[in-house]
Write an enzyme that holds these catalytic residues in place. Structure first.
Site, short mmCIF file in Angstrom:
data_model
loop_
_atom_site.label_atom_id
_atom_site.label_comp_id
_atom_site.label_asym_id
_atom_site.label_seq_id
_atom_site.Cartn_x
_atom_site.Cartn_y
_atom_site.Cartn_z
CG ASN A 87 -4.89 -8.82 11.45
OD1 ASN A 87 -4.54 -8.71 12.62
ND2 ASN A 87 -4.56 -9.83 10.70
CB ALA A 221 -4.94 4.00 -5.25
CB CYS A 272 -1.32 -3.81 0.82
SG CYS A 272 -0.51 -4.22 2.36
CG PHE A 334 2.15 -11.44 -2.70
CD1 PHE A 334 2.63 -11.73 -1.43
CD2 PHE A 334 2.32 -10.14 -3.17
CE1 PHE A 334 3.27 -10.77 -0.66
CE2 PHE A 334 2.95 -9.16 -2.40
CZ PHE A 334 3.43 -9.49 -1.15
CE LYS A 335 7.52 -8.24 -3.56
NZ LYS A 335 7.61 -6.91 -2.91
N1 LIG Z 1 2.12 -6.53 4.97
C1 LIG Z 1 2.59 -5.40 4.49
O1 LIG Z 1 3.49 -5.41 3.66
C2 LIG Z 1 2.04 -4.08 4.93
C3 LIG Z 1 2.74 -2.91 4.58
C4 LIG Z 1 2.23 -1.67 4.99
C5 LIG Z 1 1.08 -1.61 5.76
N2 LIG Z 1 0.42 -2.76 6.10
C6 LIG Z 1 -0.76 -2.63 6.97
O2 LIG Z 1 -0.35 -2.96 8.31
C7 LIG Z 1 -1.39 -3.63 9.03
C8 LIG Z 1 -0.90 -4.97 9.52
O3 LIG Z 1 -0.51 -5.74 8.41
P1 LIG Z 1 0.36 -7.06 8.60
O4 LIG Z 1 0.68 -7.53 7.21
O5 LIG Z 1 1.47 -6.82 9.56
O6 LIG Z 1 -0.72 -8.04 9.25
P2 LIG Z 1 -0.47 -9.38 10.05
O7 LIG Z 1 -1.70 -10.19 9.99
O8 LIG Z 1 0.82 -9.99 9.61
O9 LIG Z 1 -0.23 -8.88 11.58
C9 LIG Z 1 -1.22 -8.33 12.37
C10 LIG Z 1 -1.07 -8.91 13.77
O10 LIG Z 1 -1.94 -8.21 14.67
C11 LIG Z 1 -2.36 -9.13 15.67
N3 LIG Z 1 -3.53 -8.59 16.34
C12 LIG Z 1 -4.77 -8.35 15.83
N4 LIG Z 1 -5.57 -7.80 16.75
C13 LIG Z 1 -4.83 -7.66 17.88
C14 LIG Z 1 -5.09 -7.13 19.17
N5 LIG Z 1 -6.29 -6.60 19.48
N6 LIG Z 1 -4.10 -7.16 20.10
C15 LIG Z 1 -2.89 -7.68 19.78
N7 LIG Z 1 -2.58 -8.18 18.59
C16 LIG Z 1 -3.53 -8.17 17.64
C17 LIG Z 1 -2.61 -10.41 14.88
O11 LIG Z 1 -2.63 -11.56 15.73
C18 LIG Z 1 -1.46 -10.39 13.88
O12 LIG Z 1 -0.34 -11.14 14.35
C19 LIG Z 1 -2.57 -3.71 8.04
O13 LIG Z 1 -3.39 -2.59 8.25
C20 LIG Z 1 -1.89 -3.62 6.68
O14 LIG Z 1 -2.74 -3.09 5.69
C21 LIG Z 1 0.89 -3.98 5.72
O1 LIG Z 2 5.72 -4.08 -11.88
C1 LIG Z 2 5.13 -4.80 -11.06
C2 LIG Z 2 5.31 -4.67 -9.67
C3 LIG Z 2 4.60 -5.51 -8.82
N1 LIG Z 2 3.74 -6.44 -9.31
C4 LIG Z 2 2.97 -7.30 -8.38
O2 LIG Z 2 2.29 -6.46 -7.47
C5 LIG Z 2 2.11 -7.11 -6.21
C6 LIG Z 2 2.58 -6.23 -5.07
O3 LIG Z 2 3.97 -6.08 -5.13
P1 LIG Z 2 4.77 -5.09 -4.16
O4 LIG Z 2 4.11 -3.78 -4.19
O5 LIG Z 2 6.18 -5.15 -4.53
O6 LIG Z 2 4.62 -5.81 -2.73
P2 LIG Z 2 3.76 -5.48 -1.41
O7 LIG Z 2 4.49 -6.12 -0.29
O8 LIG Z 2 2.34 -5.84 -1.63
O9 LIG Z 2 3.90 -3.90 -1.19
C7 LIG Z 2 2.88 -2.98 -1.51
O10 LIG Z 2 1.91 -2.90 -0.49
C8 LIG Z 2 2.45 -2.53 0.80
C9 LIG Z 2 1.31 -2.62 1.79
O11 LIG Z 2 0.52 -1.50 1.85
C10 LIG Z 2 3.06 -1.15 0.69
O12 LIG Z 2 3.58 -0.77 1.96
C11 LIG Z 2 4.14 -1.15 -0.36
O13 LIG Z 2 4.69 0.15 -0.52
C12 LIG Z 2 3.55 -1.61 -1.69
O14 LIG Z 2 4.57 -1.71 -2.69
C13 LIG Z 2 2.88 -8.43 -6.33
O15 LIG Z 2 1.98 -9.47 -6.64
C14 LIG Z 2 3.83 -8.19 -7.50
O16 LIG Z 2 4.20 -9.38 -8.17
C15 LIG Z 2 3.56 -6.57 -10.69
O17 LIG Z 2 2.78 -7.41 -11.14
N2 LIG Z 2 4.26 -5.74 -11.53
#
Ligand SMILES: NC(=O)c1ccc[n+]([C@@H]2O[C@H](COP(=O)([O-])OP(=O)(O)OC[C@H]3O[C@@H](n4cnc5c(N)ncnc54)[C@H](O)[C@@H]3O)[C@@H](O)[C@H]2O)c1
Ligand SMILES: O=c1ccn([C@@H]2O[C@H](COP(=O)(O)OP(=O)(O)O[C@H]3O[C@H](CO)[C@@H](O)[C@H](O)[C@H]3O)[C@@H](O)[C@H]2O)c(=O)[nH]1
Length: 481
Positions: A87, A221, A272, A334-335
């Protein structure tokens, strides 16, 4: 055999490593986490997260070359490549509170790697982090290096929830940033070799560390900015009689703009976009770039405006009060296609309606009652810490909220119905039946533009849909945020 360890078994770590294991049978992948319940779930039939196709991939590899474990140190010790996918929430106190990324979990992972490692390691930033984080991590690792070489790479993840497996199998690009030294470049090549097992070479982009770190923040962004742009237009459409879907279609036909990510909504959510833009804003401010910070901050302001505007529209349409009225809420995630509620816009809308003393009946096909109550009782940003470290909540104390097991039950006896998530099943509901069961006049507020408002109006509903020409009833009613 190359050994990979991923610290953090969450929405990114779990699916990403499952796909690496699937596509690289000769690589052993261990996903480790400090959360015992998460790891137990990954090892069970009930995975901790829902993603279409994920279960199938996990079942194919688990126990062969994919392992989930709480023995963090053992797997870090054995690994050649360590992904860190922990996280990186928004800081809630101290310097940069409400904006800066909290690197507590990253730092603790880096210190642990430095303590445990006895051989050379490639350490990969998978989490989304501020630009220059790699430099700080290098310092922590080098400080305790005992002669071991650590190469830091930035390999941000671009998957979106609900389509994670498809995004991972067929990514637009894989981005790898590394030091421009021979050792740095060797590490880049090693990681490239993993992805090259299934990603065409021209889609694997290599850059310097800072470009890779910044590209992730910049991409989010830009994506969020498109949504705020179309949402800003939706307000103008309602004021002028234009139709936001027609406007989006016409705008998106310009090949320089393109059609994706132009759906008007109640605002973007997810773990995110807001977090990463706040982090970007903070980085700009720290670099003295006030105007640039202001520019990106506005994307979040418009998003907040859109959520508030929707709440005000509901309340003002229903004779300026929802006090004591039952409102059915369809969708809380959220979606669609995810059970994730992190930073869901539905939460702000529900809180806004509760603030005007509405009684809510919430239905979501994937989100549990416990989760909905936890979210409603949680403080801002607390949701983004590891589950077992989140402050205690009192879900039972959430009053005037019930959770329904189907949409018809949610709507029964309601004065209004709000669609907050674009679940496909909400398009197919029997709205005649829903209309019959509701109080009259019956209102529908479609925050995702998924229902045919003209049809609903014929049935007798007073219907509102974001950015669409207004129902005669609503014309002239102020809906100011
Ligand atoms: N969720 C997404 O769609 C998404 C997409 C792209 C990037 N990211 C980025 O990836 C990162 C992780 O996001 P996520 O959604 O997978 O979060 P998440 O909360 O689902 O998972 C993170 C995990 O890390 C574990 N953790 C934390 N500190 C730890 C430690 N010191 N040792 C071992 N485990 C530990 C937590 O217990 C948790 O299970 C964030 O920086 C987020 O911004 C998320
Ligand atoms: O035209 C659109 C597209 C999306 N959304 C909303 O925007 C949010 C984010 O949607 P989406 O981007 O599809 O899902 P995430 O899983 O949050 O993915 C974003 O955030 C991730 C975490 O960083 C990135 O890895 C992905 O590329 C990026 O799309 C949601 O609430 C959607 O409902 C809208 O309102 N209108």
């Amino acid at each position: 055999m190359v050994k990979i360890c991923c610290i953090g078994a969450g929405y990114v770590g779990g699916p990403t490593m499952a796909v690496i294991a699937l596509k690289c049978p000769s690589v052993e992948v261990a996903v480790v986490d400090i959360s015992v319940s998460r790891i137990n779930a990954w090892n069970s039939d009930q995975l901790p997260i829902y993603e279409p196709g994920l279960e199938d991939v996990v079942k194919q590899c688990r126990g062969k070359n994919l392992f989930f474990s709480t023995d963090v140190e053992k797997h870090v010790y054995e690994a050649d490549i360590i992904f860190v996918s922990v996280n990186t929430p928004t800081k809630t106190r101290g310097l940069g509170a409400g904006k800066a990324a909290d690197l507590t979990y990253w730092e603790s992972a880096a210190r642990m790697i430095a303590n445990v490692a006895k051989t050379d390691k490639i350490v990969v930033e998978k989490s989304t982090v501020p630009v220059k984080t790699a430099e700080a991590i290098e310092k922590i690792l080098a400080h305790n290096s005992k002669g071991i070489s650590f190469q830091i790479l930035s390999n941000p993840e671009f998957l979106a929830e609900g389509t994670a497996i498809q995004d991972l199998l067929n990514p637009d690009r894989v981005l790898i940033g590394g030091r421009e030294t021979p050792k740095g470049q060797k590490a880049v090549e090693a990681l490239k070799g993993v992805y090259a097992q299934w990603v065409p070479e021209e889609r694997i982009i290599t850059t310097n560390l800072w470009s890779a770190e910044l590209s992730k923040l910049a991409t989010n962004a830009f994506l969020a900015q498109r949504i705020s742009s179309v949402n800003a237009m939706s307000a103008l459409c309602e004021a002028t009689g234009a139709d936001v879907q027609e406007v989006s279609y016409a705008v998106g036909k310009d090949s320089r703009i393109g059609p994706k990510f132009l759906n008007a909504s109640i605002g973007f959510g997810g773990s995110c976009f807001q977090k990463d833009i706040l982090s970007l804003v903070y980085i700009c401010e720290c670099n003295g770039l006030k105007e640039v910070a202001c520019y990106w901050k506005q994307v979040i302001k418009v998003n907040d405006y859109q959520k508030a505007r929707f709440v005000n529209r509901v309340i003002s349409s229903m004779f300026n009060t929802v006090s004591g009225k039952k409102i059915a809420v369809l969708g809380f995630a959220f979606k669609k296609d995810t059970g994730d509620t992190r930073e869901t816009p539905a939460l702000d809308v529900c809180k806004g309606l509760l603030g005007d003393k509405a009684r809510l009946s919430i239905y979501d096909p994937l989100v549990t009652e416990d989760q909905i109550r936890r979210d409603l009782s949680m403080n801002k940003f607390d949701w983004d810490h590891p589950i077992h470290l989140q402050p205690p909540t009192s879900p039972a104390s959430i009053k005037h909220v019930s959770v329904a097991w189907d949409p018809y039950q949610a709507a029964k006896g309601a004065h209004g119905l709000c669609i907050l998530t674009e679940w496909d099943e909400f398009k197919e509901l029997d709205y005649e039946k829903i209309y019959e069961s509701m109080q009259k006049p019956a209102f529908v507020f479609d925050g995702r533009n998924i229902v045919d408002v003209a049809r609903l109006r014929k049935m007798g509903f007073i219907a509102y849909s974001i950015g669409k020409p207004l129902d005669p009833w609503l014309k002239g009613m102020p809906a100011l945020a």
